[in-house]
Scaffold this active site. Structure first.
Site, PDB file in Angstrom:
ATOM      1  N   TYR A 164       0.829  -1.203   0.000  1.00  0.00           N
ATOM      2  CA  TYR A 164       0.000   0.000   0.000  1.00  0.00           C
ATOM      3  C   TYR A 164       0.868   1.260   0.000  1.00  0.00           C
ATOM      4  CZ  TYR A 164      -3.592   3.352   1.538  1.00  0.00           C
ATOM      5  OH  TYR A 164      -4.461   4.430   1.633  1.00  0.00           O
ATOM      6  N   LYS A 168       1.162   4.135  -2.984  1.00  0.00           N
ATOM      7  CA  LYS A 168       0.790   5.552  -2.866  1.00  0.00           C
ATOM      8  C   LYS A 168       1.991   6.454  -3.192  1.00  0.00           C
ATOM      9  CE  LYS A 168      -3.579   4.979  -1.730  1.00  0.00           C
ATOM     10  NZ  LYS A 168      -4.670   5.330  -2.656  1.00  0.00           N
TER      11      LYS A 168
HETATM   12  N1  LIG Z   1      -9.661   5.907   5.018  1.00  0.00           N
HETATM   13  C1  LIG Z   1      -8.447   6.415   5.220  1.00  0.00           C
HETATM   14  O1  LIG Z   1      -7.998   6.604   6.371  1.00  0.00           O
HETATM   15  C2  LIG Z   1      -7.580   6.784   4.048  1.00  0.00           C
HETATM   16  C3  LIG Z   1      -6.360   7.421   4.315  1.00  0.00           C
HETATM   17  C4  LIG Z   1      -5.542   7.775   3.244  1.00  0.00           C
HETATM   18  C5  LIG Z   1      -5.951   7.527   1.957  1.00  0.00           C
HETATM   19  N2  LIG Z   1      -7.138   6.895   1.719  1.00  0.00           N
HETATM   20  C6  LIG Z   1      -7.498   6.624   0.331  1.00  0.00           C
HETATM   21  O2  LIG Z   1      -8.782   7.128   0.057  1.00  0.00           O
HETATM   22  C7  LIG Z   1      -9.380   6.358  -0.990  1.00  0.00           C
HETATM   23  C8  LIG Z   1     -10.786   5.963  -0.577  1.00  0.00           C
HETATM   24  O3  LIG Z   1     -10.684   5.112   0.540  1.00  0.00           O
HETATM   25  P1  LIG Z   1     -11.847   4.916   1.629  1.00  0.00           P
HETATM   26  O4  LIG Z   1     -11.197   5.053   2.939  1.00  0.00           O
HETATM   27  O5  LIG Z   1     -13.023   5.717   1.280  1.00  0.00           O
HETATM   28  O6  LIG Z   1     -12.121   3.336   1.419  1.00  0.00           O
HETATM   29  P2  LIG Z   1     -13.452   2.493   1.183  1.00  0.00           P
HETATM   30  O7  LIG Z   1     -14.573   2.986   2.020  1.00  0.00           O
HETATM   31  O8  LIG Z   1     -12.993   1.071   1.294  1.00  0.00           O
HETATM   32  O9  LIG Z   1     -13.816   2.828  -0.332  1.00  0.00           O
HETATM   33  C9  LIG Z   1     -12.989   2.400  -1.382  1.00  0.00           C
HETATM   34  C10 LIG Z   1     -13.767   2.526  -2.669  1.00  0.00           C
HETATM   35  O10 LIG Z   1     -12.920   2.085  -3.747  1.00  0.00           O
HETATM   36  C11 LIG Z   1     -13.672   1.157  -4.503  1.00  0.00           C
HETATM   37  N3  LIG Z   1     -12.815   0.251  -5.256  1.00  0.00           N
HETATM   38  C12 LIG Z   1     -11.926  -0.647  -4.807  1.00  0.00           C
HETATM   39  N4  LIG Z   1     -11.372  -1.311  -5.834  1.00  0.00           N
HETATM   40  C13 LIG Z   1     -11.931  -0.804  -6.963  1.00  0.00           C
HETATM   41  C14 LIG Z   1     -11.792  -1.070  -8.336  1.00  0.00           C
HETATM   42  N5  LIG Z   1     -10.965  -2.023  -8.787  1.00  0.00           N
HETATM   43  N6  LIG Z   1     -12.507  -0.341  -9.220  1.00  0.00           N
HETATM   44  C15 LIG Z   1     -13.353   0.620  -8.794  1.00  0.00           C
HETATM   45  N7  LIG Z   1     -13.574   0.900  -7.503  1.00  0.00           N
HETATM   46  C16 LIG Z   1     -12.852   0.187  -6.603  1.00  0.00           C
HETATM   47  C17 LIG Z   1     -14.544   0.434  -3.498  1.00  0.00           C
HETATM   48  O11 LIG Z   1     -15.598  -0.261  -4.147  1.00  0.00           O
HETATM   49  P3  LIG Z   1     -16.345  -1.533  -3.475  1.00  0.00           P
HETATM   50  O12 LIG Z   1     -17.405  -0.966  -2.559  1.00  0.00           O
HETATM   51  O13 LIG Z   1     -16.893  -2.248  -4.649  1.00  0.00           O
HETATM   52  O14 LIG Z   1     -15.309  -2.320  -2.723  1.00  0.00           O
HETATM   53  C18 LIG Z   1     -15.021   1.629  -2.701  1.00  0.00           C
HETATM   54  O15 LIG Z   1     -16.046   2.301  -3.375  1.00  0.00           O
HETATM   55  C19 LIG Z   1      -8.432   5.183  -1.250  1.00  0.00           C
HETATM   56  O16 LIG Z   1      -7.644   5.454  -2.381  1.00  0.00           O
HETATM   57  C20 LIG Z   1      -7.580   5.147   0.002  1.00  0.00           C
HETATM   58  O17 LIG Z   1      -6.311   4.570  -0.222  1.00  0.00           O
HETATM   59  C21 LIG Z   1      -7.972   6.528   2.739  1.00  0.00           C
END
Ligand SMILES: NC(=O)c1ccc[n+]([C@@H]2O[C@H](COP(=O)([O-])OP(=O)(O)OC[C@H]3O[C@@H](n4cnc5c(N)ncnc54)[C@H](OP(=O)(O)O)[C@@H]3O)[C@@H](O)[C@H]2O)c1
Length: 241
Positions: A164, A168
């Site tokens: 991961y 990033k």
């Molecule tokens: N949460 C944090 O603390 C955090 C911190 C830093 C960065 N981020 C980044 O923020 C972004 C969103 O994360 P989140 O926390 O909102 O996570 P999340 O709630 O798990 O949402 C992730 C989203 O990405 C979708 N996804 C995964 N694989 C995919 C694919 N192959 N094609 C299209 N969609 C796909 C998922 O769809 P499904 O519902 O179908 O699985 C879901 O809609 C990510 O890039 C993550 O790395 C998050």
């Protein structure tokens, strides 16, 4: 039909979490939001929920690891709207906690397929539509865990997720290279880090809300013409690469 004074935003992985909240906020600002989702039913449900809030939301079937769906999504956006103004590369996945020494190439390949190659596929497909926008904005959802500066400080605590974190870091590199290509144009291309946000990604262990986390994403998606490009930002400003 395309309306010249309306803005069209595509958010990948917008059926939940930060992507959904970004879509909600951009929609409430008056943009048409294209709710990218790899599961068409989940995308449809989220778009329905957003429409009930008065937002012009449309589901777009898009699995970033499946180039056929990415190309089909670009064709659908072109046919329906003729251009794209905002692309938020939000879709991302993470591995379970595992030491770097125990990380296999196969695991890393899966993470990179979404977090890196998925972004290249989506950006490549959408760039022709973004070029037609008077003010194109691209936001890549990165993470502090992708910061090489933080990782290089061996004395500071840093969660070790080889696949991961390095995905990033690679994503941040993509941001810079796209920004360099489009320097001097109306494009603004940046990386955002939302902080540690309670979502399914971390079993809702995050300490911030999606409203807080999406703030920097929305800010970078709506930058004015004097805004930065080729940067890495959180709520408080620039973050060390
Ligand atoms: N949460 C944090 O603390 C955090 C911190 C830093 C960065 N981020 C980044 O923020 C972004 C969103 O994360 P989140 O926390 O909102 O996570 P999340 O709630 O798990 O949402 C992730 C989203 O990405 C979708 N996804 C995964 N694989 C995919 C694919 N192959 N094609 C299209 N969609 C796909 C998922 O769809 P499904 O519902 O179908 O699985 C879901 O809609 C990510 O890039 C993550 O790395 C998050």
């Amino acid at each position: 039909m395309t309306k010249p004074d309306r803005r069209y935003a595509l958010i990948t992985g917008a059926n939940k979490g930060l992507g959904r909240e970004t879509a909600r906020r951009l929609g409430q600002m008056g943009m048409t939001v294209l709710v990218g989702a790899r599961d068409a039913a989940r995308g449809g449900t989220t778009a329905d929920e957003l429409r009930r809030l008065g937002i012009d939301a449309r589901p777009v079937h898009l699995d970033v690891t499946d180039e056929a769906t990415v190309r089909a999504a670009a064709t659908a956006v072109e046919e329906d709207f003729g251009r794209l103004d905002v692309l938020v590369n939000n879709a991302g996945i993470v591995e379970d906690d595992v030491d770097p020494s125990a990380t296999t190439a196969s695991l890393a390949r899966d993470i990179y397929a979404t977090n890196v190659f998925g972004v290249i596929a989506t950006t490549h497909a959408m760039l022709p539509l973004l070029r037609r926008s008077p003010a194109p904005r691209v936001v890549n959802l990165s993470s502090r865990l992708g910061s090489l500066a933080k990782a290089a400080d061996l004395s500071s605590p840093h969660r070790q997720l080889l696949a991961y974190n390095s995905s990033k870091a690679a994503l941040n590199s993509l941001t810079l290279h796209y920004a360099r290509e489009f320097a001097g144009t109306t494009f603004k291309i940046n990386s955002a880090t939302p902080g540690y946000v309670a979502t399914d990604l971390n079993g809702h262990q995050g300490t911030r809300t999606v409203e807080e986390g999406a703030r920097i994403v929305v800010h970078l998606a709506t930058l004015g013409e004097d805004g930065p490009t080729g940067g890495f930002f959180d709520d408080e400003g620039p973050v060390a690469w």
